[in-house]
Motif scaffolding. Sequence first.
Motif, mmCIF file in Angstrom:
data_model
loop_
_atom_site.group_PDB
_atom_site.id
_atom_site.type_symbol
_atom_site.label_atom_id
_atom_site.label_comp_id
_atom_site.label_asym_id
_atom_site.label_seq_id
_atom_site.Cartn_x
_atom_site.Cartn_y
_atom_site.Cartn_z
ATOM 1 N N MET A 115 -89.824 -53.214 52.755
ATOM 2 C CA MET A 115 -90.708 -52.570 53.702
ATOM 3 C C MET A 115 -89.884 -51.949 54.806
ATOM 4 O O MET A 115 -88.943 -52.552 55.284
ATOM 5 N N SER A 116 -90.320 -50.795 55.250
ATOM 6 C CA SER A 116 -89.601 -50.168 56.341
ATOM 7 C C SER A 116 -90.557 -49.416 57.235
ATOM 8 O O SER A 116 -91.573 -48.908 56.771
ATOM 9 N N GLY A 117 -90.239 -49.367 58.510
ATOM 10 C CA GLY A 117 -91.016 -48.591 59.459
ATOM 11 C C GLY A 117 -92.477 -48.966 59.540
ATOM 12 O O GLY A 117 -93.325 -48.113 59.739
ATOM 13 N N GLY A 118 -92.792 -50.238 59.333
ATOM 14 C CA GLY A 118 -94.179 -50.665 59.454
ATOM 15 C C GLY A 118 -94.976 -50.499 58.173
ATOM 16 O O GLY A 118 -96.167 -50.727 58.152
ATOM 17 N N GLU A 119 -94.326 -50.070 57.076
ATOM 18 C CA GLU A 119 -95.027 -49.930 55.812
ATOM 19 C C GLU A 119 -95.554 -51.290 55.384
ATOM 20 O O GLU A 119 -94.875 -52.301 55.490
ATOM 21 N N VAL A 120 -96.771 -51.308 54.874
ATOM 22 C CA VAL A 120 -97.369 -52.563 54.448
ATOM 23 C C VAL A 120 -97.804 -52.426 53.005
ATOM 24 O O VAL A 120 -98.434 -51.444 52.626
ATOM 25 N N ARG A 121 -97.455 -53.400 52.203
ATOM 26 C CA ARG A 121 -97.880 -53.411 50.813
ATOM 27 C C ARG A 121 -99.060 -54.344 50.671
ATOM 28 O O ARG A 121 -99.085 -55.420 51.251
ATOM 29 N N ASP A 122 -100.008 -53.963 49.849
ATOM 30 C CA ASP A 122 -101.192 -54.779 49.610
ATOM 31 C C ASP A 122 -100.959 -55.626 48.373
ATOM 32 O O ASP A 122 -101.420 -55.298 47.293
ATOM 33 N N GLY A 123 -100.192 -56.720 48.541
ATOM 34 C CA GLY A 123 -99.837 -57.538 47.395
ATOM 35 C C GLY A 123 -100.584 -58.842 47.341
ATOM 36 O O GLY A 123 -100.196 -59.744 46.623
ATOM 37 N N LEU A 156 -98.978 -63.472 61.656
ATOM 38 C CA LEU A 156 -98.937 -63.731 63.092
ATOM 39 C C LEU A 156 -97.491 -63.896 63.523
ATOM 40 O O LEU A 156 -96.784 -64.772 63.024
ATOM 41 N N TYR A 157 -97.068 -63.040 64.448
ATOM 42 C CA TYR A 157 -95.723 -63.131 65.006
ATOM 43 C C TYR A 157 -95.798 -63.901 66.318
ATOM 44 O O TYR A 157 -96.603 -63.562 67.193
ATOM 45 N N VAL A 190 -94.860 -66.122 61.596
ATOM 46 C CA VAL A 190 -93.465 -65.703 61.618
ATOM 47 C C VAL A 190 -92.923 -65.847 63.035
ATOM 48 O O VAL A 190 -93.514 -65.317 63.982
ATOM 49 N N ASP A 191 -91.811 -66.544 63.165
ATOM 50 C CA ASP A 191 -91.122 -66.669 64.451
ATOM 51 C C ASP A 191 -90.171 -65.485 64.587
ATOM 52 O O ASP A 191 -89.243 -65.330 63.782
ATOM 53 N N ILE A 192 -90.385 -64.646 65.598
ATOM 54 C CA ILE A 192 -89.563 -63.439 65.742
ATOM 55 C C ILE A 192 -88.099 -63.769 66.024
ATOM 56 O O ILE A 192 -87.227 -62.951 65.767
ATOM 57 N N TYR A 193 -87.829 -64.967 66.544
ATOM 58 C CA TYR A 193 -86.451 -65.366 66.787
ATOM 59 C C TYR A 193 -85.719 -65.644 65.475
ATOM 60 O O TYR A 193 -84.521 -65.447 65.376
ATOM 61 N N GLN A 211 -86.881 -64.449 62.312
ATOM 62 C CA GLN A 211 -87.044 -63.365 61.339
ATOM 63 C C GLN A 211 -87.261 -62.029 62.054
ATOM 64 O O GLN A 211 -88.274 -61.363 61.860
ATOM 65 N N SER A 212 -86.296 -61.651 62.866
ATOM 66 C CA SER A 212 -86.441 -60.423 63.652
ATOM 67 C C SER A 212 -86.497 -59.174 62.776
ATOM 68 O O SER A 212 -87.150 -58.189 63.136
ATOM 69 N N ALA A 213 -85.844 -59.185 61.617
ATOM 70 C CA ALA A 213 -85.875 -58.012 60.726
ATOM 71 C C ALA A 213 -87.292 -57.758 60.210
ATOM 72 O O ALA A 213 -87.732 -56.604 60.120
ATOM 73 N N LEU A 214 -88.018 -58.825 59.892
ATOM 74 C CA LEU A 214 -89.393 -58.680 59.424
ATOM 75 C C LEU A 214 -90.267 -58.125 60.536
ATOM 76 O O LEU A 214 -91.112 -57.257 60.304
ATOM 77 N N ALA A 215 -90.059 -58.613 61.748
ATOM 78 C CA ALA A 215 -90.815 -58.095 62.895
ATOM 79 C C ALA A 215 -90.542 -56.601 63.067
ATOM 80 O O ALA A 215 -91.474 -55.804 63.283
ATOM 81 N N GLY A 216 -89.294 -56.215 62.961
ATOM 82 C CA GLY A 216 -88.949 -54.803 63.082
ATOM 83 C C GLY A 216 -89.582 -53.960 61.994
ATOM 84 O O GLY A 216 -90.059 -52.848 62.249
ATOM 85 N N ALA A 217 -89.615 -54.470 60.763
ATOM 86 C CA ALA A 217 -90.213 -53.747 59.647
ATOM 87 C C ALA A 217 -91.704 -53.519 59.854
ATOM 88 O O ALA A 217 -92.245 -52.496 59.440
ATOM 89 N N ASP A 218 -92.373 -54.477 60.512
ATOM 90 C CA ASP A 218 -93.805 -54.348 60.778
ATOM 91 C C ASP A 218 -94.075 -53.641 62.108
ATOM 92 O O ASP A 218 -95.221 -53.526 62.516
ATOM 93 N N GLY A 219 -93.018 -53.209 62.798
ATOM 94 C CA GLY A 219 -93.192 -52.497 64.062
ATOM 95 C C GLY A 219 -93.637 -53.386 65.208
ATOM 96 O O GLY A 219 -94.266 -52.930 66.151
#
Length: 118
Positions: free
Chosen positions: A1-9, A19-20, A52-55, A57-65
């Motif tokens: 995922m990049s730039g906030g892209e979300v997959r419906d899986g 929840l971040y 998700v704890d942003i501390y 998994q910061s990459a995931l937070a960034g991917a979701d914007g």
Amino acid sequence: MSGGEVRDGGVAGRTRLRLYVAGTSPRSTRSIESVRRLCERWLKGACDLEVVDIYQQSALAGADGVVAAPTLVRLSPLPARRIAGDLSDERRVLDGLELDEVARADRRETVGGGADER
């Protein structure tokens, strides 16, 4: 995922939320409790919640914007929606994520099979 892209899986018919939070602070704990309560009350178990704890998994937070915590993201049904800040006001969260429509549809299926029987 990049730039906030979300997959419906997710599983069909289920709402997927992410929840971040920022660590184990009291605010994070309250946010988790509030969202779990909302899921139980309004989505009647048809909800998958990922915390998700942003501390950690910061990459995931960034991917979701996500730039602030707490932030709640509706991953499915698409399109994705997000809301940040105080999550204790259920009406604000339902409206912001457009979950009120999902909750109403779920209640119609549970109560009357989804059809108006007049």
